[in-house]
Design a protein around this motif. Sequence first.
Motif, PDB file in Angstrom:
ATOM      1  N   PHE A  57       0.853  -1.190   0.000  1.00 46.54           N
ATOM      2  CA  PHE A  57       0.000   0.000   0.000  1.00 46.54           C
ATOM      3  C   PHE A  57       0.887   1.238   0.000  1.00 46.54           C
ATOM      4  CE2 PHE A  57      -2.492   3.463   1.685  1.00 46.54           C
ATOM      5  CZ  PHE A  57      -3.686   3.315   0.985  1.00 46.54           C
ATOM      6  N   GLY A  62      -1.116  10.727   4.442  1.00 44.65           N
ATOM      7  CA  GLY A  62      -2.089  10.110   5.359  1.00 44.65           C
ATOM      8  C   GLY A  62      -3.235  11.052   5.723  1.00 44.65           C
ATOM      9  N   THR A  63      -3.555  12.010   4.841  1.00 47.80           N
ATOM     10  CA  THR A  63      -4.611  12.976   5.167  1.00 47.80           C
ATOM     11  C   THR A  63      -5.973  12.558   4.621  1.00 47.80           C
ATOM     12  OG1 THR A  63      -4.242  14.356   3.211  1.00 47.80           O
ATOM     13  CG2 THR A  63      -2.942  14.874   5.177  1.00 47.80           C
ATOM     14  N   ASN A  64      -5.999  11.390   3.996  1.00 51.02           N
ATOM     15  CA  ASN A  64      -7.274  10.941   3.422  1.00 51.02           C
ATOM     16  C   ASN A  64      -7.533   9.477   3.766  1.00 51.02           C
ATOM     17  OD1 ASN A  64      -9.488  11.722   1.913  1.00 51.02           O
ATOM     18  ND2 ASN A  64      -8.630  11.050  -0.032  1.00 51.02           N
ATOM     19  N   LEU A 120      -4.559  22.993   1.420  1.00 55.99           N
ATOM     20  CA  LEU A 120      -4.858  21.594   1.047  1.00 55.99           C
ATOM     21  C   LEU A 120      -3.776  20.699   1.660  1.00 55.99           C
ATOM     22  CD1 LEU A 120      -6.619  19.683  -0.870  1.00 55.99           C
ATOM     23  CD2 LEU A 120      -4.691  19.866  -2.444  1.00 55.99           C
ATOM     24  N   GLY A 122      -1.601  17.168   2.663  1.00 55.12           N
ATOM     25  CA  GLY A 122      -1.167  15.980   1.934  1.00 55.12           C
ATOM     26  C   GLY A 122      -0.061  16.260   0.931  1.00 55.12           C
ATOM     27  N   THR A 123       0.287  15.186   0.203  1.00 56.76           N
ATOM     28  CA  THR A 123       1.412  15.250  -0.740  1.00 56.76           C
ATOM     29  C   THR A 123       0.921  15.459  -2.176  1.00 56.76           C
ATOM     30  OG1 THR A 123       1.321  12.867  -1.162  1.00 56.76           O
ATOM     31  CG2 THR A 123       2.732  13.601   0.673  1.00 56.76           C
ATOM     32  N   GLY A 125       1.678  13.450  -4.597  1.00 56.94           N
ATOM     33  CA  GLY A 125       1.264  12.123  -5.086  1.00 56.94           C
ATOM     34  C   GLY A 125      -0.196  11.853  -4.760  1.00 56.94           C
ATOM     35  N   ALA A 127      -2.469  14.076  -4.093  1.00 56.65           N
ATOM     36  CA  ALA A 127      -3.322  15.049  -4.806  1.00 56.65           C
ATOM     37  C   ALA A 127      -3.518  14.636  -6.260  1.00 56.65           C
ATOM     38  CB  ALA A 127      -2.705  16.448  -4.721  1.00 56.65           C
ATOM     39  N   ALA A 134     -10.414  22.200  -4.909  1.00 58.06           N
ATOM     40  CA  ALA A 134     -11.168  23.066  -4.004  1.00 58.06           C
ATOM     41  C   ALA A 134     -11.333  24.418  -4.681  1.00 58.06           C
ATOM     42  CB  ALA A 134     -10.411  23.254  -2.686  1.00 58.06           C
ATOM     43  N   ARG A 169     -12.309  13.927  -8.517  1.00 56.06           N
ATOM     44  CA  ARG A 169     -11.594  13.174  -7.470  1.00 56.06           C
ATOM     45  C   ARG A 169     -11.114  11.809  -7.977  1.00 56.06           C
ATOM     46  NH1 ARG A 169     -12.016  17.491  -6.224  1.00 56.06           N
ATOM     47  NH2 ARG A 169     -12.936  18.440  -4.386  1.00 56.06           N
ATOM     48  N   ILE A 182       2.937   6.840  -8.076  1.00 54.05           N
ATOM     49  CA  ILE A 182       3.262   8.118  -8.715  1.00 54.05           C
ATOM     50  C   ILE A 182       4.626   8.568  -8.193  1.00 54.05           C
ATOM     51  CG2 ILE A 182       2.573  10.546  -8.938  1.00 54.05           C
ATOM     52  CD1 ILE A 182      -0.373   9.394  -8.445  1.00 54.05           C
ATOM     53  N   HIS A 212     -13.320  24.459   8.900  1.00 57.80           N
ATOM     54  CA  HIS A 212     -13.008  23.038   9.128  1.00 57.80           C
ATOM     55  C   HIS A 212     -12.686  22.793  10.607  1.00 57.80           C
ATOM     56  CE1 HIS A 212     -11.751  22.530   4.627  1.00 57.80           C
ATOM     57  NE2 HIS A 212     -13.052  22.705   4.793  1.00 57.80           N
ATOM     58  N   GLU A 313     -15.309   9.595  -0.021  1.00 55.79           N
ATOM     59  CA  GLU A 313     -14.151  10.267  -0.618  1.00 55.79           C
ATOM     60  C   GLU A 313     -12.868   9.756   0.034  1.00 55.79           C
ATOM     61  OE1 GLU A 313     -14.615  14.434  -1.496  1.00 55.79           O
ATOM     62  OE2 GLU A 313     -12.527  14.837  -1.036  1.00 55.79           O
TER      63      GLU A 313
HETATM   64  C1  LIG Z   1      -8.522  19.172   6.803  1.00 57.27           C
HETATM   65  C2  LIG Z   1      -8.561  18.497   5.462  1.00 57.27           C
HETATM   66  C3  LIG Z   1      -9.050  19.176   4.358  1.00 57.27           C
HETATM   67  C4  LIG Z   1      -9.082  18.559   3.106  1.00 57.27           C
HETATM   68  N1  LIG Z   1      -9.547  19.270   2.042  1.00 57.27           N
HETATM   69  C5  LIG Z   1      -9.546  18.713   0.818  1.00 57.27           C
HETATM   70  C6  LIG Z   1     -10.003  19.457  -0.323  1.00 57.27           C
HETATM   71  O1  LIG Z   1     -10.388  20.614  -0.231  1.00 57.27           O
HETATM   72  N2  LIG Z   1      -9.992  18.852  -1.536  1.00 57.27           N
HETATM   73  C7  LIG Z   1      -9.535  17.562  -1.702  1.00 57.27           C
HETATM   74  O2  LIG Z   1      -9.527  17.069  -2.836  1.00 57.27           O
HETATM   75  N3  LIG Z   1      -9.108  16.839  -0.646  1.00 57.27           N
HETATM   76  C8  LIG Z   1      -9.083  17.375   0.597  1.00 57.27           C
HETATM   77  N4  LIG Z   1      -8.658  16.644   1.679  1.00 57.27           N
HETATM   78  C9  LIG Z   1      -8.277  15.231   1.501  1.00 57.27           C
HETATM   79  C10 LIG Z   1      -6.763  15.012   1.285  1.00 57.27           C
HETATM   80  O3  LIG Z   1      -6.028  16.069   1.820  1.00 57.27           O
HETATM   81  C11 LIG Z   1      -6.443  14.892  -0.166  1.00 57.27           C
HETATM   82  O4  LIG Z   1      -7.149  13.812  -0.701  1.00 57.27           O
HETATM   83  C12 LIG Z   1      -4.934  14.680  -0.403  1.00 57.27           C
HETATM   84  O5  LIG Z   1      -4.669  14.915  -1.760  1.00 57.27           O
HETATM   85  C13 LIG Z   1      -4.441  13.300   0.007  1.00 57.27           C
HETATM   86  O6  LIG Z   1      -3.027  13.297  -0.082  1.00 57.27           O
HETATM   87  P1  LIG Z   1      -2.104  12.415   0.879  1.00 57.27           P
HETATM   88  O7  LIG Z   1      -0.705  12.576   0.437  1.00 57.27           O
HETATM   89  O8  LIG Z   1      -2.373  12.730   2.309  1.00 57.27           O
HETATM   90  O9  LIG Z   1      -2.607  10.960   0.527  1.00 57.27           O
HETATM   91  P2  LIG Z   1      -2.869   9.734   1.513  1.00 57.27           P
HETATM   92  O10 LIG Z   1      -3.991  10.084   2.437  1.00 57.27           O
HETATM   93  O11 LIG Z   1      -1.615   9.269   2.121  1.00 57.27           O
HETATM   94  O12 LIG Z   1      -3.371   8.653   0.466  1.00 57.27           O
HETATM   95  C14 LIG Z   1      -4.570   8.837  -0.255  1.00 57.27           C
HETATM   96  C15 LIG Z   1      -4.588   7.852  -1.427  1.00 57.27           C
HETATM   97  O13 LIG Z   1      -3.590   8.244  -2.358  1.00 57.27           O
HETATM   98  C16 LIG Z   1      -2.697   7.173  -2.607  1.00 57.27           C
HETATM   99  N5  LIG Z   1      -1.356   7.731  -2.828  1.00 57.27           N
HETATM  100  C17 LIG Z   1      -0.665   8.598  -2.042  1.00 57.27           C
HETATM  101  N6  LIG Z   1       0.536   8.865  -2.578  1.00 57.27           N
HETATM  102  C18 LIG Z   1       0.601   8.152  -3.742  1.00 57.27           C
HETATM  103  C19 LIG Z   1       1.601   7.994  -4.746  1.00 57.27           C
HETATM  104  N7  LIG Z   1       2.772   8.598  -4.696  1.00 57.27           N
HETATM  105  N8  LIG Z   1       1.313   7.159  -5.785  1.00 57.27           N
HETATM  106  C20 LIG Z   1       0.132   6.524  -5.870  1.00 57.27           C
HETATM  107  N9  LIG Z   1      -0.842   6.629  -4.950  1.00 57.27           N
HETATM  108  C21 LIG Z   1      -0.600   7.440  -3.896  1.00 57.27           C
HETATM  109  C22 LIG Z   1      -2.774   6.288  -1.385  1.00 57.27           C
HETATM  110  O14 LIG Z   1      -2.426   4.944  -1.685  1.00 57.27           O
HETATM  111  C23 LIG Z   1      -4.238   6.425  -1.009  1.00 57.27           C
HETATM  112  O15 LIG Z   1      -5.039   5.533  -1.751  1.00 57.27           O
HETATM  113  C24 LIG Z   1      -8.611  17.239   2.949  1.00 57.27           C
HETATM  114  C25 LIG Z   1      -8.105  16.553   4.066  1.00 57.27           C
HETATM  115  C26 LIG Z   1      -8.069  17.172   5.309  1.00 57.27           C
HETATM  116  C27 LIG Z   1      -7.490  16.433   6.478  1.00 57.27           C
END
Ligand SMILES: Cc1cc2nc3c(=O)[nH]c(=O)nc-3n(C[C@H](O)[C@H](O)[C@H](O)COP(=O)(O)OP(=O)(O)OC[C@H]3O[C@@H](n4cnc5c(N)ncnc54)[C@H](O)[C@@H]3O)c2cc1C
Length: 317
Positions: A57, A62-64, A120, A122-123, A125, A127, A134, A169, A182, A212, A313
């Motif tokens: 995995f 880890g924000t989603n 926003l 998270g990373t 990748g 995104a 947003a 999304r 990615i 939020h 989501e």
């Molecule tokens: C307070 C808050 C506000 C938010 N607002 C928004 C918003 O306005 N709009 C929005 O779209 N989202 C929002 N989110 C959700 C989240 O921030 C986004 O979805 C973000 O892009 C997830 O990125 P992450 O790096 O934390 O991914 P993770 O949570 O670590 O992973 C999410 C998914 O992406 C995959 N992934 C991660 N990195 C890679 C990679 N390198 N290659 C392949 N797959 C990968 C993981 O396997 C998993 O399935 C919000 C979250 C929080 C906590």
Amino acid sequence: MAKDIQIASVKILEGVPLDRYSNYRIGGPARYFCDATNEEEIRAAVLFAREQKLPLFILGGGTNLLISDKGFQGVILKSSLMQLEAQGETVSVGAGVMVADLLKFTIEHSLSGLEWAGGLPGTVGGAVRGNAGAFRGEIKDRILSVESFDIQTLETISRDNVACKFGYRSSIFKEKDGREIILSAKIRLEKGDAAKIAAAIQEKINYRLERHPMEYPNIGSTFKNVDLNLVPKIWRDAVAKVVKVDPFPVVPTAYLISEAGLRGTQHGGAMVSQKHPNFIVNLGNATAADVEYLIGAVKERVYEKYGIRLEEEIQRV
Ligand SMILES: Cc1cc2nc3c(=O)[nH]c(=O)nc-3n(C[C@H](O)[C@H](O)[C@H](O)COP(=O)(O)OP(=O)(O)OC[C@H]3O[C@@H](n4cnc5c(N)ncnc54)[C@H](O)[C@@H]3O)c2cc1C
């Protein structure tokens, strides 16, 4: 006793608690965990998982992620590719770079086009995979190309924007459900005024802080907003006042949850946020089971009242 394993250039850790890697602060241990900082390390970790016949995995910020209380019986591969450079108006960015750091970089280089992403989490990748968006912006609007690593063929793939099949999304990477990691993206921006860019980003951050429930651990919106076309005809007039275009006409799920009387509903240590009902917050000691219970309850009540099936989501591990 847990031990570390060195495979080629990469260190694999055993029995790593995952709650610390989730914005929710929820989740059991990973059987194996690897923090990969380059493609070679990613390849080594993928081969390790293959040899052990274990699932893999990919972890971003880890924000989603709702991580199970049982943890993950496989290899968690944290993608920490951190390159970040600009050539004119094109930025090359590693998948492990936090969106917040990318935004700082755009201010430093007076590059405009990502201001909507202020706050926003998270990373890059994460995104790209979920086509995060947003305020009417989406990451896809600025993507030129994406490089990824196929864990089955072990090949690096480069795709242009169209080939990434971005949707609301979603993307080809999400469709492929973990088959591709990615690695990096090329983003096209345009020259702007640094002070104006910084102010626009800060405005979005302030908006989020106000609306939020940042006082509690959370993973953002639990459910996708609802496409207006999927709202039963008998409810169209009632919801008309809350419809927004983001990126197409949607009914905010927070409104439906609130109208279904679920604002503030609590189960164990989890609660449907009072402040923003599409967020389920961790009051301090929530388990994944508490959150799962509330997700089920919200889906059921919204379906009973509106005949709408909410789509999650968040991603589950
Ligand atoms: C307070 C808050 C506000 C938010 N607002 C928004 C918003 O306005 N709009 C929005 O779209 N989202 C929002 N989110 C959700 C989240 O921030 C986004 O979805 C973000 O892009 C997830 O990125 P992450 O790096 O934390 O991914 P993770 O949570 O670590 O992973 C999410 C998914 O992406 C995959 N992934 C991660 N990195 C890679 C990679 N390198 N290659 C392949 N797959 C990968 C993981 O396997 C998993 O399935 C919000 C979250 C929080 C906590």
